[in-house]
Design a protein around this motif. Structure first.
Motif, PDB file in Angstrom:
ATOM      1  N   VAL A  37      -2.078  -7.950   0.457  1.00 50.20           N
ATOM      2  CA  VAL A  37      -2.037  -6.945  -0.607  1.00 50.20           C
ATOM      3  C   VAL A  37      -2.425  -5.581  -0.041  1.00 50.20           C
ATOM      4  CG1 VAL A  37      -3.087  -6.229  -2.799  1.00 50.20           C
ATOM      5  CG2 VAL A  37      -2.510  -8.630  -2.433  1.00 50.20           C
ATOM      6  N   ASP A  38      -1.672  -4.555  -0.424  1.00 50.54           N
ATOM      7  CA  ASP A  38      -1.966  -3.180  -0.014  1.00 50.54           C
ATOM      8  C   ASP A  38      -2.808  -2.518  -1.121  1.00 50.54           C
ATOM      9  OD1 ASP A  38      -1.884  -0.394   0.322  1.00 50.54           O
ATOM     10  OD2 ASP A  38       0.108  -0.460   1.250  1.00 50.54           O
ATOM     11  N   PRO A  39      -4.120  -2.418  -0.917  1.00 48.60           N
ATOM     12  CA  PRO A  39      -4.996  -1.929  -1.986  1.00 48.60           C
ATOM     13  C   PRO A  39      -4.696  -0.493  -2.403  1.00 48.60           C
ATOM     14  CG  PRO A  39      -6.278  -2.985  -0.253  1.00 48.60           C
ATOM     15  CD  PRO A  39      -4.882  -2.805   0.278  1.00 48.60           C
ATOM     16  N   SER A  40      -4.336   0.354  -1.444  1.00 48.56           N
ATOM     17  CA  SER A  40      -4.061   1.744  -1.767  1.00 48.56           C
ATOM     18  C   SER A  40      -2.798   1.864  -2.630  1.00 48.56           C
ATOM     19  CB  SER A  40      -3.942   2.529  -0.454  1.00 48.56           C
ATOM     20  OG  SER A  40      -3.241   3.700  -0.677  1.00 48.56           O
ATOM     21  N   LEU A  41      -1.776   1.084  -2.284  1.00 46.03           N
ATOM     22  CA  LEU A  41      -0.560   1.066  -3.111  1.00 46.03           C
ATOM     23  C   LEU A  41      -0.868   0.489  -4.492  1.00 46.03           C
ATOM     24  CD1 LEU A  41       2.533   1.467  -3.410  1.00 46.03           C
ATOM     25  CD2 LEU A  41       2.801  -0.856  -2.489  1.00 46.03           C
ATOM     26  N   MET A  42      -1.691  -0.582  -4.531  1.00 42.73           N
ATOM     27  CA  MET A  42      -2.047  -1.190  -5.824  1.00 42.73           C
ATOM     28  C   MET A  42      -2.800  -0.180  -6.692  1.00 42.73           C
ATOM     29  SD  MET A  42      -0.692  -4.082  -5.943  1.00 42.73           S
ATOM     30  CE  MET A  42       0.476  -4.101  -4.594  1.00 42.73           C
ATOM     31  N   ASN A  43      -3.633   0.629  -6.056  1.00 39.81           N
ATOM     32  CA  ASN A  43      -4.363   1.663  -6.786  1.00 39.81           C
ATOM     33  C   ASN A  43      -3.401   2.661  -7.423  1.00 39.81           C
ATOM     34  OD1 ASN A  43      -6.698   3.109  -7.621  1.00 39.81           O
ATOM     35  ND2 ASN A  43      -6.426   4.509  -5.889  1.00 39.81           N
ATOM     36  N   GLU A  44      -2.402   3.095  -6.671  1.00 46.07           N
ATOM     37  CA  GLU A  44      -1.403   4.038  -7.199  1.00 46.07           C
ATOM     38  C   GLU A  44      -0.599   3.388  -8.320  1.00 46.07           C
ATOM     39  OE1 GLU A  44      -1.315   7.213  -6.499  1.00 46.07           O
ATOM     40  OE2 GLU A  44      -2.960   6.903  -5.074  1.00 46.07           O
ATOM     41  N   ILE A  45      -0.299   2.112  -8.166  1.00 37.73           N
ATOM     42  CA  ILE A  45       0.423   1.363  -9.200  1.00 37.73           C
ATOM     43  C   ILE A  45      -0.412   1.295 -10.484  1.00 37.73           C
ATOM     44  CG2 ILE A  45       1.093  -1.027  -9.803  1.00 37.73           C
ATOM     45  CD1 ILE A  45       2.311  -1.220  -6.945  1.00 37.73           C
ATOM     46  N   GLY A  46      -1.699   1.021 -10.319  1.00 36.57           N
ATOM     47  CA  GLY A  46      -2.599   0.965 -11.476  1.00 36.57           C
ATOM     48  C   GLY A  46      -2.682   2.309 -12.191  1.00 36.57           C
ATOM     49  N   VAL A 103      -5.501  -5.624 -12.153  1.00 31.06           N
ATOM     50  CA  VAL A 103      -6.903  -5.196 -12.019  1.00 31.06           C
ATOM     51  C   VAL A 103      -6.982  -3.689 -11.757  1.00 31.06           C
ATOM     52  CG1 VAL A 103      -8.948  -5.341 -10.522  1.00 31.06           C
ATOM     53  CG2 VAL A 103      -7.867  -7.426 -11.360  1.00 31.06           C
ATOM     54  N   MET A 104      -6.052  -3.183 -10.946  1.00 23.12           N
ATOM     55  CA  MET A 104      -6.053  -1.748 -10.686  1.00 23.12           C
ATOM     56  C   MET A 104      -5.710  -0.957 -11.944  1.00 23.12           C
ATOM     57  SD  MET A 104      -7.196  -1.024  -7.846  1.00 23.12           S
ATOM     58  CE  MET A 104      -7.458  -1.619  -6.179  1.00 23.12           C
TER      59      MET A 104
END
Ligand code: G4P
Ligand code: NA
Ligand code: NA
Length: 194
Positions: free
Chosen positions: A30-39, A66-67
């Motif tokens: 999982v790419d956390p930074s991308l998930m953050n932008e998605i959130g 979650v994000m």
């Protein structure tokens, strides 16, 4: 969502006319930074709705959900997939058939995390035939809560799920919409063929 489309283009792999592999940032690593932008994007898109909770399904829906929950400041509930048909007290259950995998799973959420005052945003990683989303809608409605939107990371628009959900009256917002996976290439909706 531009950033997501670029990531799909660079790191996604077309497995067949129907399947896109995105193991490197969504379905395994999982790419956390991308998930953050998605959130953040989901939070913006649904900012006019008074969402009280997010509902998703394990496992790959959890990271984007979650994000989104972090940016919307609401709890996130993930439906569990159960192998047994046994019903346990206090559980809401629905049956979800996967055409892709040709298997049926029972999914469930504990009654105590949903109530009739809840306004729910459903989030999932992929939308194909719509069966997972419909199962989640079923669980939310069993709790007499309201589904106010469905947020999808990657919609395969050439499969029937999105249209089905829209026809049922749901607001469906997908961050990447794939028109075709033909010839080993990802073609997004509105993208001109070169
Ligand atoms: P549906 O809910 O829209 O009807 O989809 P379907 O049954 O066809 O999908 C079954 C599983 O396969 C789901 O994951 C779904 O996210 C995934 N899936 C469907 N199409 C694709 C695709 O093109 N690429 C990838 N990578 N996955 C796809 P799941 O079994 O619930 O697994 P997971 O959430 O634990 O990852
Ligand atoms: Na998945
Ligand atoms: Na999923």
């Amino acid at each position: 969502m531009r950033l997501l489309e670029e990531k799909i283009k660079t790191d996604g792999r077309v497995i067949s006319e129907n399947v896109l592999k995105v193991d490197s940032f969504l379905n395994h690593q999982v790419d956390p930074s991308l998930m953050n932008e998605i959130g953040k994007e989901f939070a913006e898109i649904f900012s006019n709705e008074e969402i009280t909770k997010i509902v998703t399904i394990e496992s790959s829906g959890i990271a984007p959900a979650v994000m989104a929950g972090l940016h919307m400041n609401v709890p996130v509930i993930f439906a569990r997939k159960r192998k047994s048909l046994t019903l346990y007290e206090g559980l809401l259950s629905a049956s979800v058939h996967s055409f892709t995998k040709n298997e049926t799973n029972d999914i469930s959420i504990s009654k105590k995390y949903l109530n009739e005052n809840d306004k729910i945003l459903i989030i999932d990683d992929f939308l194909a035939n719509g069966q997972a989303a419909l199962g989640l809608v079923d669980l939310v409605e069993q709790a007499n809560a309201k589904v106010v939107g469905i947020g999808i990371v990657i919609e395969k628009s050439f499969q029937p799920g999105a249209q089905k959900l829209i026809e049922l009256g749901f607001r469906v917002e997908s961050l990447a919409r794939i028109e075709s996976l033909s010839n080993g290439e990802v073609l997004f909706i509105n993208e001109k063929v070169k």
